[in-house]
Write a protein that holds these residues in place. Structure first.
Motif, mmCIF file in Angstrom:
data_model
loop_
_atom_site.group_PDB
_atom_site.id
_atom_site.type_symbol
_atom_site.label_atom_id
_atom_site.label_comp_id
_atom_site.label_asym_id
_atom_site.label_seq_id
_atom_site.Cartn_x
_atom_site.Cartn_y
_atom_site.Cartn_z
ATOM 1 N N GLY A 160 1.673 4.449 -3.091
ATOM 2 C CA GLY A 160 1.383 5.838 -2.775
ATOM 3 C C GLY A 160 0.107 6.022 -1.976
ATOM 4 O O GLY A 160 -0.477 7.114 -1.968
ATOM 5 N N GLY A 161 -0.336 4.966 -1.311
ATOM 6 C CA GLY A 161 -1.552 5.046 -0.508
ATOM 7 C C GLY A 161 -2.821 4.913 -1.321
ATOM 8 O O GLY A 161 -3.928 4.951 -0.763
ATOM 9 N N SER A 162 -2.695 4.750 -2.639
ATOM 10 C CA SER A 162 -3.888 4.592 -3.486
ATOM 11 C C SER A 162 -4.468 3.181 -3.333
ATOM 12 O O SER A 162 -3.733 2.225 -3.093
ATOM 13 C CB SER A 162 -3.545 4.847 -4.948
ATOM 14 O OG SER A 162 -2.602 3.896 -5.405
ATOM 15 N N THR A 163 -5.765 3.077 -3.463
ATOM 16 C CA THR A 163 -6.459 1.792 -3.355
ATOM 17 C C THR A 163 -7.490 1.680 -4.483
ATOM 18 O O THR A 163 -7.751 2.652 -5.199
ATOM 19 C CB THR A 163 -7.173 1.656 -2.000
ATOM 20 O OG1 THR A 163 -8.097 2.740 -1.839
ATOM 21 C CG2 THR A 163 -6.179 1.672 -0.848
ATOM 22 N N PHE A 172 9.231 -4.396 -5.290
ATOM 23 C CA PHE A 172 9.097 -3.875 -3.937
ATOM 24 C C PHE A 172 10.266 -2.949 -3.578
ATOM 25 O O PHE A 172 10.691 -2.882 -2.417
ATOM 26 C CB PHE A 172 8.975 -5.019 -2.927
ATOM 27 C CG PHE A 172 7.547 -5.382 -2.610
ATOM 28 C CD1 PHE A 172 6.985 -5.080 -1.389
ATOM 29 C CD2 PHE A 172 6.757 -5.983 -3.570
ATOM 30 C CE1 PHE A 172 5.666 -5.404 -1.102
ATOM 31 C CE2 PHE A 172 5.439 -6.321 -3.304
ATOM 32 C CZ PHE A 172 4.883 -6.019 -2.067
ATOM 33 N N SER A 173 10.793 -2.299 -4.629
ATOM 34 C CA SER A 173 11.818 -1.267 -4.444
ATOM 35 C C SER A 173 13.022 -1.833 -3.676
ATOM 36 O O SER A 173 13.446 -2.965 -3.927
ATOM 37 C CB SER A 173 11.199 -0.070 -3.702
ATOM 38 O OG SER A 173 12.112 1.001 -3.597
ATOM 39 N N ILE A 195 0.840 -1.207 0.000
ATOM 40 C CA ILE A 195 0.000 0.000 0.000
ATOM 41 C C ILE A 195 0.868 1.247 0.000
ATOM 42 O O ILE A 195 0.596 2.234 -0.700
ATOM 43 C CB ILE A 195 -0.950 0.008 1.215
ATOM 44 C CG1 ILE A 195 -1.909 -1.200 1.161
ATOM 45 C CG2 ILE A 195 -1.734 1.309 1.283
ATOM 46 C CD1 ILE A 195 -2.846 -1.199 -0.023
ATOM 47 N N THR A 196 1.964 1.218 0.774
ATOM 48 C CA THR A 196 2.874 2.358 0.842
ATOM 49 C C THR A 196 3.529 2.616 -0.512
ATOM 50 O O THR A 196 3.612 3.766 -0.980
ATOM 51 C CB THR A 196 3.956 2.112 1.906
ATOM 52 O OG1 THR A 196 3.324 1.882 3.171
ATOM 53 C CG2 THR A 196 4.899 3.313 2.006
ATOM 54 N N LEU A 197 4.003 1.539 -1.164
ATOM 55 C CA LEU A 197 4.660 1.683 -2.462
ATOM 56 C C LEU A 197 3.691 2.125 -3.544
ATOM 57 O O LEU A 197 4.113 2.657 -4.585
ATOM 58 C CB LEU A 197 5.328 0.357 -2.856
ATOM 59 C CG LEU A 197 6.526 -0.062 -1.989
ATOM 60 C CD1 LEU A 197 6.983 -1.466 -2.340
ATOM 61 C CD2 LEU A 197 7.677 0.924 -2.161
ATOM 62 N N GLY A 255 -3.292 -6.296 -1.660
ATOM 63 C CA GLY A 255 -2.110 -5.430 -1.684
ATOM 64 C C GLY A 255 -1.256 -5.664 -2.919
ATOM 65 O O GLY A 255 -0.756 -4.709 -3.541
ATOM 66 N N ILE A 256 -1.080 -6.944 -3.295
ATOM 67 C CA ILE A 256 -0.255 -7.263 -4.457
ATOM 68 C C ILE A 256 -0.870 -6.707 -5.737
ATOM 69 O O ILE A 256 -0.202 -6.051 -6.548
ATOM 70 C CB ILE A 256 -0.071 -8.789 -4.579
ATOM 71 C CG1 ILE A 256 0.777 -9.326 -3.412
ATOM 72 C CG2 ILE A 256 0.568 -9.162 -5.920
ATOM 73 C CD1 ILE A 256 2.206 -8.868 -3.409
ATOM 74 N N TYR A 257 -2.181 -6.944 -5.933
ATOM 75 C CA TYR A 257 -2.796 -6.469 -7.175
ATOM 76 C C TYR A 257 -2.927 -4.944 -7.180
ATOM 77 O O TYR A 257 -2.808 -4.304 -8.236
ATOM 78 C CB TYR A 257 -4.168 -7.103 -7.401
ATOM 79 C CG TYR A 257 -4.604 -6.957 -8.843
ATOM 80 C CD1 TYR A 257 -4.195 -7.887 -9.796
ATOM 81 C CD2 TYR A 257 -5.357 -5.868 -9.271
ATOM 82 C CE1 TYR A 257 -4.538 -7.746 -11.132
ATOM 83 C CE2 TYR A 257 -5.710 -5.706 -10.602
ATOM 84 C CZ TYR A 257 -5.299 -6.657 -11.526
ATOM 85 O OH TYR A 257 -5.621 -6.500 -12.851
ATOM 86 N N ASN A 258 -3.149 -4.366 -6.025
ATOM 87 C CA ASN A 258 -3.225 -2.907 -5.933
ATOM 88 C C ASN A 258 -1.900 -2.279 -6.370
ATOM 89 O O ASN A 258 -1.877 -1.252 -7.071
ATOM 90 C CB ASN A 258 -3.564 -2.497 -4.498
ATOM 91 C CG ASN A 258 -3.756 -0.995 -4.348
ATOM 92 O OD1 ASN A 258 -4.726 -0.436 -4.854
ATOM 93 N ND2 ASN A 258 -2.826 -0.351 -3.655
#
Length: 617
Positions: A179-182, A277-278, A175-177, A249-252
């Motif tokens: 940018g908080g978008s969902t 995952f950076s 979720i953090t990577l 989380g993965i697909y997001n």
């Protein structure tokens, strides 16, 4: 309380030492959380795409139905054996043996699948020798299995907590990577084909399945009537919830990066963790590799323990040779050793002959088919119990529609579960490779062959080392037929149209636990069991007819049936009376267990008349 203490110290049971926390984490480890997500979860993600989280929720709810069936059954059976015990007690001895045989197939293959799966994942990440990875997993797992379920559960508690934290951290990072978008998984705007939906649900249902290892260890669980059911439902809900947020989380993250699932590699989730995952990818992959090894150990511990306890219970019940009932320090040592040998050699041979991925697919697919089969048997066990309970409860209260639904709620639950599981089994058998389905069917056939062989062996008299007096008694027992045995006591027979009061009076006056039930043509149709009317009021007993309550099946014999066959029928069908029929199918008399004992007692009396050597000289 006295009864509880007495039961917990029976010589044919194991020591109760596991609480809810121990059972939960042992079972949670059995589902191999991260490993199942990297494998089954990856397939669900490929088929479901953006709807993967929603598909996971549907799969979890469908699995929960079978978990509720286990919860209801666990309230009635508190011994080791699980699914084998349910079928053995609720259905028949033959079905119980077949179910136990199938459960051993399911549990051992399921454990081996995750061991090989862990080898596959770690080998893919680091390129380490498959044999070395296998030994790193199998040696500590077998050591824990031999030590017993208590040390195994302690290991499962600590490692299970760590795995939950890892899954939550990966979700938070995704979720953090992003940018908080969902996003919202909308089945209307994000349409997928019905075929992909069905396949996605099928693989999603394979994730929260660790609860299948709980029931067989009931004999070592404190307060199993409550703990087993709570642990099963908790494992399904927690495992399903963690899988749902993980896939979301993965697909997001993929949506945010504009990457398709198909472009992430042969193992989609592993590829995403490794490449997207950076700066965290390196550390996550190391953690995933360690977690995969841990999951292999946990799966073997969980399902290996369940398999050894099933073998132990089958040894106690003489479904298997009695050597398997042997205990050392409250551990089923024969079962533990047998399971350990199987779990060591079979996967070792498979990884030496087949690619790791192929071995995992073979073991996982066949194990899944076996799991569906034993859950269908459990569903039918609850159906039979629920029908008896429902009919008895209907006689006590109002006959409104809601009252009927409440009385038969267990039957409704079990039928729903059996339909869903049967559809899944048929679909999975049809969709999978023919060889896998064939191996599954061969194992079922072998189970029925073993049942028949056991029947033949136990039916064949063994007389090679009998003394003179013993041979005389054996000859006398061999000549005891149903007509000779039944002369000891009066026949106990009631009619379908008799009131329960009349049936009870007949049984009480003849000191019998039940009676043969005949129709107006004197054909035996059912068996009346006295205990089935204990909960009814006096008014209900006076007004209700025998035909209106739950009646057990009738067990018939002919006039020349031998005493050994009668003993076997009493044991298998658990009815208090057998019905002797003539050549026209009419009732010719009844045989009660006590009459058989009296006949055997007379044989012992004959032996006592033979001159014996003095006990002390």
């Amino acid at each position: 309380m006295a009864d509880q203490i007495k039961e917990d110290h029976q010589p044919d049971e194991l020591k109760r030492s596991l609480g809810l926390r121990d059972v939960f984490f042992l079972s949670f480890g059995g589902m191999s959380p991260l490993l199942s997500l990297l494998t089954y979860g990856a397939v669900a993600l490929e088929y479901g795409g953006p709807l993967a989280p929603l598909i996971m929720i549907i799969g979890m709810l469908l699995v929960l139905i079978n978990g509720l069936v286990v919860m209801q059954l666990s309230k009635r059976f508190r011994t080791t054996g699980g699914y084998y015990t349910y079928a053995f007690q609720a259905l028949t001895e033959r079905v119980g043996l077949s179910t136990g045989w199938m459960y051993l197939f399911y549990s051992t293959l399921y454990a081996m699948a995750y061991v090989v799966g862990a080898v596959f994942i770690v080998n893919t990440i680091f390129g380490i020798s498959s044999y070395l990875i296998f030994l790193v997993i199998i040696i500590p797992a077998i050591a824990f299995l031999i030590l017993g379920v208590r040390p195994s559960s302690k290991y499962a508690v600590y490692t299970g907590i760590i795995e939950i934290m890892v899954i939550v951290v990966i979700f938070a990072l995704s979720i953090t990577l992003a940018g908080g978008s969902t996003y919202i998984p909308d089945p209307i705007s994000m349409h997928i084909s019905s075929g992909y939906l069905a396949l996605g649900i099928l693989f999603a249902m394979s994730i929260p399945t660790g609860y299948g290892s709980i029931a067989p260890i009931s004999g070592e669980i404190k307060d199993p009537e409550k703990t087993v059911g709570r642990a099963a439902v908790s494992v399904i809900m927690v495992g399903g919830a963690l899988a749902t947020i993980f896939l979301y989380g993965i697909y997001n993250l993929l949506l945010h990066l504009g990457i398709s699932v198909s472009s992430t590699g042969e193992l989609p989730i592993l590829g995403i963790l490794e490449n997207h995952f950076s700066v965290y990818s390196y550390y996550i992959i190391i953690v995933v590799a360690i977690a995969s090894i841990n999951d292999g150990i946990l799966a073997l511990l969980s399902f290996g323990s369940a398999a050894s306890r099933t073998i132990f219970r089958m040894g106690v019940d003489r479904s298997f040779p009695s050597i398997f009932a042997k205990k050392i320090r409250d551990q089923p040592i024969a079962g533990n050793i047998t399971v350990s040998l199987v779990l060591f050699f079979i996967p070792l041979v498979m990884i030496s002959r087949l690619p790791n991925e192929t071995a995992f697919i073979i073991l996982g697919t066949i194990a899944s088919l076996g799991g569906l089969f034993i859950h269908i048997i459990a569903d039918f066990s609850l159906i039979r119990i629920g029908l008896r309970r429902g009919k008895r409860m209907l006689l006590r209260g109002a006959k409104g529609a809601w009252s009927r639904i409440k009385d038969y709620k267990e039957v409704i639950l079990a039928i729903t579960a059996s339909i869903i599981t049967s559809i899944e089994l048929i679909y999975a058998s049809y969709s999978t490779v023919l060889v896998y389905s064939t191996l599954f069917l061969i194992w079922i056939v072998l189970g029925y062959i073993i049942v028949d062989i056991k029947d033949i062996v136990t039916k064949t008299p063994y007389t090679s080392k009998l003394g003179k007096e013993d041979r005389m008694i054996a000859e006398r027992i061999k000549d005891l037929t149903s007509l000779k045995v039944r002369r000891a006591l009066p026949d106990v027979v009631v009619s379908l149209d008799d009131t329960l009061q009349q049936a009870i009076q007949k049984c009480v006056s003849l000191d019998s636990q039940g009676a043969a039930v005949v129709d107006k043509y004197n054909n035996p149709v059912r068996t009346f069991i006295l205990r089935d009317v204990f909960l009814l009021s006096e008014q209900e007993i006076a007004k209700t007819r025998v035909r209106d309550i739950w009646l057990e099946q009738v067990v018939t014999i002919d006039r020349n049936t031998g005493v050994t066959d009668m003993i076997k029928l009493f044991k298998e069908y658990r009815v208090p009376v057998l019905c002797i029929i003539d050549e026209n199918g009419k009732l010719a008399g009844t045989v009660r267990e006590r009459e058989v004992l009296m006949a055997l007692g007379s044989s012992d009396t004959d032996k006592s008349n033979v001159k014996q050597k003095p006990l002390f000289q």
